[in-house]
Write a protein that holds these residues in place. Structure first.
Motif, PDB file in Angstrom:
ATOM      1  N   ARG A   1       1.036  11.440   3.088  1.00 49.17           N
ATOM      2  CA  ARG A   1       1.267  11.809   4.159  1.00 49.17           C
ATOM      3  C   ARG A   1       0.043  13.428   4.418  1.00 49.17           C
ATOM      4  O   ARG A   1       0.705  14.095   3.474  1.00 49.17           O
ATOM      5  CB  ARG A   1       3.064  12.295   5.289  1.00 49.17           C
ATOM      6  CG  ARG A   1       3.106  13.305   6.037  1.00 49.17           C
ATOM      7  CD  ARG A   1       4.092  14.178   6.504  1.00 49.17           C
ATOM      8  NE  ARG A   1       4.662  14.953   7.490  1.00 49.17           N
ATOM      9  CZ  ARG A   1       4.967  14.278   8.363  1.00 49.17           C
ATOM     10  NH1 ARG A   1       5.281  13.248   9.519  1.00 49.17           N
ATOM     11  NH2 ARG A   1       4.179  15.950   9.756  1.00 49.17           N
TER      12      ARG A   1
ATOM     13  N   HIS B   1       0.875   5.387   0.355  1.00 44.26           N
ATOM     14  CA  HIS B   1       0.524   6.638   1.110  1.00 44.26           C
ATOM     15  C   HIS B   1       0.793   8.011   1.021  1.00 44.26           C
ATOM     16  O   HIS B   1       2.121   7.928   0.537  1.00 44.26           O
ATOM     17  CB  HIS B   1       0.449   5.975   2.558  1.00 44.26           C
ATOM     18  CG  HIS B   1      -0.371   4.757   3.110  1.00 44.26           C
ATOM     19  ND1 HIS B   1      -1.333   4.648   3.470  1.00 44.26           N
ATOM     20  CD2 HIS B   1       0.312   3.592   3.265  1.00 44.26           C
ATOM     21  CE1 HIS B   1      -1.665   3.354   3.912  1.00 44.26           C
ATOM     22  NE2 HIS B   1      -0.185   2.924   3.253  1.00 44.26           N
TER      23      HIS B   1
ATOM     24  N   ARG C   1       1.247  -0.948  -0.025  1.00 45.95           N
ATOM     25  CA  ARG C   1       0.550   0.042   0.229  1.00 45.95           C
ATOM     26  C   ARG C   1       0.777   1.332   0.034  1.00 45.95           C
ATOM     27  O   ARG C   1       2.194   1.312   0.793  1.00 45.95           O
ATOM     28  CB  ARG C   1      -0.726   0.271   1.273  1.00 45.95           C
ATOM     29  CG  ARG C   1      -2.293  -0.869   0.844  1.00 45.95           C
ATOM     30  CD  ARG C   1      -2.547  -1.249   2.456  1.00 45.95           C
ATOM     31  NE  ARG C   1      -1.414  -1.045   3.275  1.00 45.95           N
ATOM     32  CZ  ARG C   1      -2.276  -2.213   4.636  1.00 45.95           C
ATOM     33  NH1 ARG C   1      -3.140  -2.644   4.546  1.00 45.95           N
ATOM     34  NH2 ARG C   1      -1.373  -2.393   5.164  1.00 45.95           N
TER      35      ARG C   1
ATOM     36  N   TYR D   1      -1.533   9.308   7.495  1.00 50.33           N
ATOM     37  CA  TYR D   1      -1.655   9.194   6.418  1.00 50.33           C
ATOM     38  C   TYR D   1      -2.697   8.913   5.594  1.00 50.33           C
ATOM     39  O   TYR D   1      -3.548   8.450   6.411  1.00 50.33           O
ATOM     40  CB  TYR D   1       0.060   7.713   6.018  1.00 50.33           C
ATOM     41  CG  TYR D   1       1.021   8.001   6.574  1.00 50.33           C
ATOM     42  CD1 TYR D   1       1.989   9.071   6.177  1.00 50.33           C
ATOM     43  CD2 TYR D   1       1.581   8.416   7.604  1.00 50.33           C
ATOM     44  CE1 TYR D   1       3.437   9.656   5.774  1.00 50.33           C
ATOM     45  CE2 TYR D   1       2.485   8.706   8.459  1.00 50.33           C
ATOM     46  CZ  TYR D   1       3.305   9.257   7.829  1.00 50.33           C
ATOM     47  OH  TYR D   1       4.787   9.632   7.952  1.00 50.33           O
ATOM     48  N   GLU D   2      -3.136   9.101   4.293  1.00 55.55           N
ATOM     49  CA  GLU D   2      -4.128   8.281   3.589  1.00 55.55           C
ATOM     50  C   GLU D   2      -3.553   8.266   1.875  1.00 55.55           C
ATOM     51  O   GLU D   2      -2.907   8.437   1.378  1.00 55.55           O
ATOM     52  CB  GLU D   2      -4.281   9.705   2.162  1.00 55.55           C
ATOM     53  CG  GLU D   2      -5.736   9.550   2.108  1.00 55.55           C
ATOM     54  CD  GLU D   2      -6.361  11.222   1.247  1.00 55.55           C
ATOM     55  OE1 GLU D   2      -6.090  11.045   0.394  1.00 55.55           O
ATOM     56  OE2 GLU D   2      -6.653  11.842   2.422  1.00 55.55           O
ATOM     57  N   PRO D   3      -4.539   6.793   2.086  1.00 53.72           N
ATOM     58  CA  PRO D   3      -3.814   5.767   1.024  1.00 53.72           C
ATOM     59  C   PRO D   3      -4.160   5.919   0.217  1.00 53.72           C
ATOM     60  O   PRO D   3      -4.473   7.287  -0.676  1.00 53.72           O
ATOM     61  CB  PRO D   3      -4.860   4.684   0.879  1.00 53.72           C
ATOM     62  CG  PRO D   3      -5.949   4.994   1.550  1.00 53.72           C
ATOM     63  CD  PRO D   3      -5.201   6.390   2.598  1.00 53.72           C
TER      64      PRO D   3
ATOM     65  N   LEU E   1       4.916   4.758   3.017  1.00 60.71           N
ATOM     66  CA  LEU E   1       4.708   6.130   3.979  1.00 60.71           C
ATOM     67  C   LEU E   1       5.207   7.454   3.378  1.00 60.71           C
ATOM     68  O   LEU E   1       6.227   7.642   3.640  1.00 60.71           O
ATOM     69  CB  LEU E   1       4.773   6.226   5.244  1.00 60.71           C
ATOM     70  CG  LEU E   1       4.477   4.918   5.373  1.00 60.71           C
ATOM     71  CD1 LEU E   1       4.557   5.054   7.318  1.00 60.71           C
ATOM     72  CD2 LEU E   1       2.283   4.535   5.597  1.00 60.71           C
TER      73      LEU E   1
ATOM     74  N   ASP F   1       4.093  -1.031   3.480  1.00 62.30           N
ATOM     75  CA  ASP F   1       4.192   0.078   3.087  1.00 62.30           C
ATOM     76  C   ASP F   1       4.237   1.200   3.453  1.00 62.30           C
ATOM     77  O   ASP F   1       5.771   1.626   4.199  1.00 62.30           O
ATOM     78  CB  ASP F   1       2.856   0.391   4.968  1.00 62.30           C
ATOM     79  CG  ASP F   1       1.458  -0.533   5.287  1.00 62.30           C
ATOM     80  OD1 ASP F   1       0.801   0.090   3.540  1.00 62.30           O
ATOM     81  OD2 ASP F   1       1.141  -0.479   5.628  1.00 62.30           O
TER      82      ASP F   1
END
Length: 147
Positions: free
Chosen positions: A41, A39, A37, A47-49, A137, A135
């Motif tokens: 910031r 994401h 995934r 964080y938003e996907p 980020l 993930d």
């Protein structure tokens, strides 16, 4: 080799495969059911996907080969990872690391183009450490993901 060092080496192989745009090598580092995934910031610690998760090594390979932009003529990219936090618990491990990606151009230009953290779970499969959840980020949305 210690388990901690073997886990760190998986990340080293991951970033080198990314820099080379080698989807086969990168995909081989993941379990068949892994989730990746991305994401971006949105605030301090939030964080938003971005987009849908990639599933398994085959999904990772496809994304690298079909969606990662090629390096400019004569240029390349280099990942730098640091501050690796690694926890191993039997057949499972967790890795957190900071990263910066630099673009290098033939005009002797080196510039940062991406930064953030990797937050990664690994599982031992057939004696090898494989990524089971990854993930990314990002501190900001990388150019290749902007619409």
């Amino acid at each position: 080799m210690s388990d901690e060092r073997a886990v760190q080496e998986v990340l080293a192989r991951y970033v080198r495969a990314t820099d080379r745009r080698d989807g086969a090598a990168q995909g081989a580092l993941f379990t068949d059911d892994a989730e990746v995934r991305i994401h971006v910031r949105t605030g301090p610690g939030t964080y938003e996907p971005v987009g849908e998760p990639l599933i398994g090594g085959a999904g990772v390979r496809f994304a690298v080969e079909q969606f990662m932009p090629p390096h400019p003529e004569g240029g390349t990219g280099h990942h730098v990872t640091s501050d690796h936090l690694i926890e191993v618990d039997g057949e499972r491990a967790h890795l957190s690391a900071q990263f910066v990606v630099f673009e290098t151009l033939p005009e002797h230009v080196v510039r940062p183009i991406e930064s953030g953290y990797y937050d990664t779970d690994l599982r031992r499969v057939g004696g090898e450490w494989k990524i089971s959840r990854h993930d990314v980020l990002n501190d900001f949305l990388p150019a290749g993901l902007r619409s």
